[in-house]
Design a protein around this motif. Structure first.
Motif, PDB file in Angstrom:
ATOM      1  N   UNK B 307       0.526  -1.216   0.051  1.00 42.23           N
ATOM      2  CA  UNK B 307      -0.182   0.444   0.198  1.00 42.23           C
ATOM      3  C   UNK B 307       0.770   1.324   0.257  1.00 42.23           C
ATOM      4  N   UNK B 308       2.463   1.059   0.285  1.00 37.26           N
ATOM      5  CA  UNK B 308       3.082   2.858  -0.291  1.00 37.26           C
ATOM      6  C   UNK B 308       3.152   3.197   1.114  1.00 37.26           C
ATOM      7  N   UNK B 309       3.474   3.802   1.122  1.00 40.82           N
ATOM      8  CA  UNK B 309       4.818   5.024   2.574  1.00 40.82           C
ATOM      9  C   UNK B 309       3.209   5.422   3.538  1.00 40.82           C
ATOM     10  N   UNK B 310       2.321   5.713   3.159  1.00 41.73           N
ATOM     11  CA  UNK B 310       0.934   6.357   3.285  1.00 41.73           C
ATOM     12  C   UNK B 310       0.639   5.808   4.337  1.00 41.73           C
ATOM     13  N   UNK B 311       1.058   4.138   3.611  1.00 36.99           N
ATOM     14  CA  UNK B 311      -0.217   3.102   4.693  1.00 36.99           C
ATOM     15  C   UNK B 311      -1.468   2.654   3.935  1.00 36.99           C
ATOM     16  N   UNK B 312      -2.373   2.353   4.806  1.00 34.76           N
ATOM     17  CA  UNK B 312      -3.948   1.703   4.282  1.00 34.76           C
ATOM     18  C   UNK B 312      -4.130   1.801   5.594  1.00 34.76           C
ATOM     19  N   UNK B 313      -5.750   1.399   5.930  1.00 35.28           N
ATOM     20  CA  UNK B 313      -7.055   1.825   6.686  1.00 35.28           C
ATOM     21  C   UNK B 313      -7.606  -0.230   6.299  1.00 35.28           C
ATOM     22  N   UNK B 314      -7.615  -0.510   7.334  1.00 35.69           N
ATOM     23  CA  UNK B 314      -8.906  -1.715   7.923  1.00 35.69           C
ATOM     24  C   UNK B 314     -10.012  -0.832   8.250  1.00 35.69           C
ATOM     25  N   UNK B 315     -10.925  -1.955   7.633  1.00 35.77           N
ATOM     26  CA  UNK B 315     -12.881  -1.163   8.157  1.00 35.77           C
ATOM     27  C   UNK B 315     -12.737  -1.863   9.218  1.00 35.77           C
ATOM     28  N   UNK B 316     -13.187  -2.791   9.793  1.00 35.53           N
ATOM     29  CA  UNK B 316     -14.261  -3.663  10.048  1.00 35.53           C
ATOM     30  C   UNK B 316     -15.149  -3.537  10.647  1.00 35.53           C
ATOM     31  N   UNK B 317     -16.591  -3.824  11.216  1.00 35.89           N
ATOM     32  CA  UNK B 317     -17.358  -3.179  11.655  1.00 35.89           C
ATOM     33  C   UNK B 317     -18.209  -4.550  11.989  1.00 35.89           C
ATOM     34  N   UNK B 318     -19.312  -4.881  13.337  1.00 37.20           N
ATOM     35  CA  UNK B 318     -20.680  -5.669  13.336  1.00 37.20           C
ATOM     36  C   UNK B 318     -21.881  -4.457  12.889  1.00 37.20           C
ATOM     37  N   UNK B 319     -22.621  -5.327  12.605  1.00 44.36           N
ATOM     38  CA  UNK B 319     -24.015  -5.599  12.381  1.00 44.36           C
ATOM     39  C   UNK B 319     -25.403  -5.970  12.728  1.00 44.36           C
ATOM     40  N   UNK B 320     -26.037  -5.738  13.682  1.00 49.86           N
ATOM     41  CA  UNK B 320     -26.411  -6.731  14.249  1.00 49.86           C
ATOM     42  C   UNK B 320     -27.707  -7.555  13.149  1.00 49.86           C
ATOM     43  N   UNK B 321     -28.058  -8.519  13.579  1.00 51.72           N
ATOM     44  CA  UNK B 321     -28.544  -9.708  12.875  1.00 51.72           C
ATOM     45  C   UNK B 321     -29.645  -8.764  11.798  1.00 51.72           C
ATOM     46  N   UNK B 322     -30.824  -8.041  12.932  1.00 55.96           N
ATOM     47  CA  UNK B 322     -31.644  -7.451  12.514  1.00 55.96           C
ATOM     48  C   UNK B 322     -31.287  -6.864  10.382  1.00 55.96           C
ATOM     49  N   UNK B 323     -30.187  -6.007  11.089  1.00 56.13           N
ATOM     50  CA  UNK B 323     -30.278  -4.680   9.780  1.00 56.13           C
ATOM     51  C   UNK B 323     -29.229  -5.136   9.322  1.00 56.13           C
ATOM     52  N   UNK B 324     -28.001  -6.315   9.419  1.00 55.79           N
ATOM     53  CA  UNK B 324     -27.019  -6.288   8.597  1.00 55.79           C
ATOM     54  C   UNK B 324     -27.057  -6.827   7.455  1.00 55.79           C
ATOM     55  N   UNK B 325     -28.288  -7.076   6.689  1.00 53.28           N
ATOM     56  CA  UNK B 325     -28.236  -7.385   5.240  1.00 53.28           C
ATOM     57  C   UNK B 325     -28.452  -5.601   4.556  1.00 53.28           C
ATOM     58  N   UNK B 326     -29.222  -5.322   5.336  1.00 51.10           N
ATOM     59  CA  UNK B 326     -28.901  -3.705   4.317  1.00 51.10           C
ATOM     60  C   UNK B 326     -27.899  -2.909   4.681  1.00 51.10           C
TER      61      UNK B 326
END
Ligand SMILES: Cc1cc2nc3c(=O)[nH]c(=O)nc-3n(C[C@H](O)[C@H](O)[C@H](O)COP(=O)(O)OP(=O)(O)OC[C@H]3O[C@@H](n4cnc5c(N)ncnc54)[C@H](O)[C@@H]3O)c2cc1C
Ligand SMILES: NC(=O)c1ccc[n+]([C@@H]2O[C@H](COP(=O)([O-])OP(=O)(O)OC[C@H]3O[C@@H](n4cnc5c(N)ncnc54)[C@H](OP(=O)(O)O)[C@@H]3O)[C@@H](O)[C@H]2O)c1
Lengths: 246, 441
Positions: B307-326
Motif C-alpha cells: 500500500x505504499x508509505x502512506x499506509x492503509x486502513x482496515x475497516x471492520x464492523x459488526x452489524x446486528x442480525x436484523x439490520x445486517x443485510x441492509x
C-alpha cells in the motif's frame, strides 16, 4: 541424545539455542545467576520437549564455585558432552576508560571466568575420553581493537585466542572446540542501541550455533557475512586504522 | 527491525521510547510520571493505533516468550504473553493440540490475542480467544502482580480481556487448546452470487461446519453485489501420518516500499475478478494444511507494504442480525460509488454469545472487514460515512483495526467505556485511548 551444559542460560542467544535442543529432545543442565529466572527457563524447555532439564545457580565470576557446580552437573546428568558458554556483559567503554576496576571487571566476566571454566571442562572431557563439544560465544569485536569498545573487544580477543590454543591442544583427543563470533544481535544486551540492516535475531544466530556444533566447525561468524566485513577490517593497515573513528 | 514499532496499517506514524520487558523487574517503576505513560507492544499486527503510544513508552515483550506449563490431559497451556501463536502451532500441532481460536494471522502474541479478544472463523461455535482464557498474570505500574480469573479479581479479568493493553502488563496467561488428530482441514470453497446468497449459505453451514467465512469481490454491483467465495471447513478426521498431504511452506517477501500504492482501481478490479473466477467450478473441496486454511496472507512477509508509505486502513464492523443485510449492502454500494476499491473483503456471521471482555468487539450479527489504501481526506470521509451506517444499525467498529473513529462513535459503539476507564492503569496509555477519550466531541 546430547547432554548439554549451558553457562549463562538466561542469555537471549543461549535461550534460543536451548529452545532448539529442547525441541529435538536433548537433555540440558542450565546455570545462571538468578535461580528464579533459570527455573522459568527450565520449565519452558521441559514443555518444549527436553527429556531432562536440571539447573544450578552460578555466578561465573565466582571462580571458586566452578568446580562444585560442574561436579553437580556431571552427577545430575551422568556426564556432559556439549557445553555452551554464553554469559557476557557489554560494558560501557567510557566508564571503563575512567576506571581500572571497571576494566578489570569487564575482563573478569568476558574472558577470565570463561577461561577458568574451559580449563576445568577441557580436562574433564580429556580425562574421561569424551569426544564432545566446547562451544563458546566470543564476538566479532575481538577481531580488532577499536576506540569505541576495545575493553570488551580485548576480552573477547583473549577468549578467541585461548580457544584457538585449546582447539589445537584437544584436536588429537577428538574434542571439538567452537569459537562463535556473532555480529550485531538484537538481544536485551543491545536493547539501547539503534538497529539497522546488519542486525540479526537471536533465533537466526541460534540456528547457526546448532548447525556449527553439528558440523564440528572451528570458528564461525554469525550471520556468515560478518566474515567478509571482519576480513576487510582486519586488512586495514594499522597506520591508517589508528586514524579512523570506529 | 527498524520498522518493528509501527502498526500493520502503517498509519498513523508514531515515535516511541522502547523498554524491553523480559522479566517483571524490567518494568520501570515511575510510569505515572512518564509523559503519555507506557503501552505493551505485542507484534504490531493491529492495523491502527491501539498498539501505538506516540511520544510515550512502548513495553516490548518479545523476549517474554517462554512456555511455563502444559497439561497434556486437559490441553491447558500456561505461557508468557510474548509467545507467538506461530510458536504454539509449531510445537503443539504435532502433539495433537490446536488453538481454540485463531485470527487470520499466526504472527500475533498471546498478549495481543487477549488484549483485543480476537476472534476467528469459528466464532459461531467457540466464541473469542478470551472465552478460553482461565487465568492471567497481570503486572500493574505500582509493581503489584495480580492473578485475574473468573474467581479472582473478576472485574479486572473482564477488563483485561479486550483491554487493549491499558489495564497493566499481561505477564502470562493460561488458556485451553483443543484436541486435533492432524494439522489438516477439510475445506470446501463455494462461489456465490450476492449478499443474500451469502446469508443463505452461512445459515446452512454454521450447523455442520466449525469454520466459515467468505471473501468478497468488492467490484460486484447490482445483482452481483457482495458476490464472492464462501469457505467452510472442519478439522480433518484421522488420517494415517503416511498419507498426510504434502505441505511445503513457501515464504515470499515484499522487500521494499514502493514509492506509491500499487493498489489502484485497475489492479484491484483485475485481482478481485480473477480471484472470483479462479475457481471455475461452483464448489471445490480440498484437504489443506492449517497454514493455507487460516493464514494465506502470512505467506507474504510484509504484504502491508504494497500500500505504499502512506499506509492503509482496515475497516471492520459488526452489524446486528436484523439490520445486517441492509447495512452491508449499503457499505458495499458506498465502496462502488466512491471508486475507492477494497483489496480484500471478508464477511462472517458471528455466534450468538456474549463476549467475555468489557470492550470485546464480537457480538451477535455479521462482521465485514475491508482494506482501503490511505488517500487522505477522501478515504477518511468515506469511512466516516460507514460509521454513520454502523451507528444507525446499532453495530460497532473493531478497535484492533481502527485508526480514525471519532470519540463520539467510540462511545456509541462501546457504551461500557466509562466502566472500563476505572480499570485503566494510571501508568498506561495509548495513542488510541487518548484519541477517543481526550478530544472533545
Ligand atoms: C493478516 C491479519 C489478519 C488478522 N485477522 C484477524 C482476525 O481474523 N480476527 C481478529 O480478531 N483479529 C485479526 N487481526 C488483528 C490481530 O489479531 C490483532 O490486532 C492482535 O491483537 C494483534 O496482536 P499482536 O500480538 O500483534 O499485538 P499488537 O498489535 O502489538 O498489540 C495489540 C494490543 O495488545 C496489547 N498487548 C500486547 N501485548 C500485551 C501484554 N503483554 N499485556 C497487555 N497488553 C498487551 C497492546 O497494548 C495493544 O493494545 C489480523 C491481523 C492481521 C495482520
Ligand atoms: N547481542 C550482541 O550483539 C552480541 C554480539 C556478539 C557477541 N555477543 C555475546 O553473546 C553472548 C550472549 O549475549 P546476549 O546477546 O544473549 O545478551 P543477554 O541476553 O544480555 O545475555 C547476557 C547474559 O550473560 C549473563 N551474565 C552476565 N554476567 C554473568 C555472570 N557473572 N555470571 C553468569 N551469567 C552472567 C547475564 O545473566 P543475568 O540474566 O543474570 O543478567 C545474561 O543472561 C555474550 O557473551 C555476548 O558478549 C552478543
Amino acid at each position: 541424545m546430547r547432554k548439554i551444559l549451558i553457562i549463562g542460560a538466561t542469555s537471549a542467544i543461549a535461550q534460543a539455542v536451548a529452545h532448539r535442543y529442547a525441541q529435538q529432545g536433548h537433555a540440558l543442565f542450565l546455570t545462571g545467576r538468578d535461580p528464579e529466572r533459570v527455573a522459568t527457563i527450565a520449565a519452558d524447555l521441559r514443555v518444549r520437549g527436553a527429556v531432562q532439564v536440571e539447573s544450578a545457580t552460578l555466578d561465573a565470576n565466582q571462580i571458586e564455585t566452578h568446580q562444585t557446580v560442574l561436579d553437580h552437573a556431571i552427577t545430575a546428568m551422568g556426564s556432559i558432552d556439549t557445553v555452551l558458554i554464553a554469559h557476557g556483559v557489554l560494558n560501557d567503554q567510557q566508564t571503563c576508560q575512567a576506571s581500572v576496576e571497571d576494566t578489570l571487571d569487564a575482563f573478569q566476566t568476558n574472558a577470565l571466568s570463561a577461561i577458568a571454566l574451559l580449563t576445568l571442562l577441557a580436562n574433564y572431557m580429556e580425562h574421561n575420553a569424551i569426544k564432545g563439544t566446547l562451544a563458546v560465544i566470543s564476538s566479532v569485536a575481538g577481531d580488532r581493537g577499536r576506540q569505541s569498545n576495545y575493553v570488551y573487544g580485548a576480552a573477547k580477543a583473549a577468549k578467541s585466542t585461548f580457544l584457538a590454543g585449546l582447539r589445537n591442544r584437544l584436536h588429537s583427543a577428538g574434542i571439538h572446540v567452537l569459537t562463535i563470533k556473532p555480529g550485531f544481535v538484537d538481544t536485551p544486551m543491545t536493547a539501547h542501541l539503534k538497529k539497522g540492516l546488519l542486525w540479526a535475531q537471536p533465533d537466526d544466530v541460534a540456528a547457526g550455533i546448532v548447525k556449527s556444533i553439528e558440523k564440528r566447525r572451528d570458528c564461525v561468524y554469525l550471520p556468515g557475512f560478518w566474515w567478509l566485513i571482519m576480513t576487510i577490517i582486519r586488512a586495514i593497515p594499522e597506520s591508517l586504522f589508528k586514524r579512523l573513528t570506529l | 527491525m527498524t520498522q518493528r514499532y509501527q502498526s500493520w496499517g502503517r498509519y498513523p506514524k508514531a515515535s516511541h521510547q522502547i523498554q524491553t520487558i523480559q522479566w517483571p523487574e524490567d518494568l520501570p517503576n515511575d510510569l505515572t510520571k512518564q509523559i503519555h505513560g507506557a503501552l505493551p507492544f505485542g507484534n504490531g499486527r493491529s492495523y491502527g493505533d491501539c498498539c501505538l503510544n506516540d511520544g510515550g513508552l512502548l513495553l516490548d515483550g518479545r523476549f517474554r516468550n517462554r512456555l511455563l506449563a502444559f497439561d497434556a490431559h486437559s490441553g491447558i497451556l500456561r505461557c508468557e504473553a510474548g509467545v507467538l501463536l506461530a510458536d504454539i502451532l509449531e510445537l503443539m500441532t504435532p502433539r495433537g493440540w490446536f488453538p481454540a481460536v485463531t485470527p487470520g494471522t499466526k504472527l500475533l502474541t498471546v498478549g495481543g490475542a487477549i488484549a483485543n479478544d480476537v476472534h476467528g472463523k469459528n466464532h459461531h461455535r467457540t466464541g473469542s480467544f478470551g472465552d478460553h482464557v482461565h487465568r492471567i498474570g497481570l503486572l500493574r505500574s505500582d509493581g503489584q502482580q495480580l492473578i485475574c480469573s473468573p474467581d479472582e479479581n473478576t472485574d479486572l479479568f473482564r477488563a483485561t480481556i479486550g483491554g487493549i493493553g491499558l489495564t497493566g502488563y499481561i505477564l502470562w496467561a493460561e488458556f485451553s487448546l483443543r484436541p486435533i488428530s492432524n494439522p489438516y482441514f477439510d475445506m470446501e470453497t463455494i462461489r456465490y452470487g450476492n449478499v443474500e446468497d451469502f446469508f443463505q449459505l452461512s445459515s446452512e453451514s454454521d450447523q455442520d461446519y466449525e469454520y466459515t467465512l467468505a471473501w468478497l469481490d468488492c467490484q460486484g454491483r447490482g445483482k452481483n453485489l457482495g458476490r464472492g467465495l464462501f469457505m467452510r471447513g472442519n478439522h480433518a478426521p484421522f488420517i494415517p501420518q503416511a498419507q498426510w498431504p504434502k505441505h511445503a511452506s513457501r515464504q515470499l517477501n515484499m522487500p521494499i516500499d514502493p514509492p506509491f500504492t500499487l493498489i489502484n482501481g485497475l489492479t484491484l478490479k483485475a485481482f478481485n475478478t480473477l480471484y472470483y473466477y479462479k475457481q471455475i467450478r461452483r464448489s471445490q473441496c480440498a484437504c489443506v494444511h492449517y497454514d493455507s486454511f487460516f493464514y494465506p496472507l502470512d505467506a507474504i512477509d510484509n504484504w502491508n507494504r504494497i500500500y505504499g508509505p502512506k499506509g492503509f486502513f482496515q475497516y471492520q464492523c459488526v452489524l446486528p442480525q436484523e439490520s445486517g443485510q441492509d447495512g452491508i449492502k449499503e457499505i458495499l454500494k458506498g465502496i462502488a460509488r466512491s471508486g475507492q476499491g477494497s483489496f480484500l473483503g471478508v464477511l462472517k456471521v458471528f455466534g450468538d454469545r456474549q463476549s467475555p471482555g468489557l470492550l470485546s468487539f464480537p457480538r451477535p450479527g455479521s462482521t465485514l472487514a475491508l482494506d482501503f489504501p490511505n488517500r487522505g481526506k477522501k478515504t477518511l470521509t468515506l469511512l466516516e460515512r460507514f460509521d454513520t451506517i454502523v451507528r444507525e444499525a446499532g453495530g460497532a467498529v473493531y478497535i484492533a483495526k481502527d485508526a480514525r473513529m471519532s470519540p463520539s462513535s467510540f462511545r456509541h459503539f462501546y457504551p461500557q467505556w466509562q466502566t472500563f476507564k476505572s480499570f485503566v492503569d494510571p501508568g498506561f496509555s495509548s495513542s488510541f485511548w487518548r484519541r477517543v477519550t481526550e478530544e472533545s466531541s
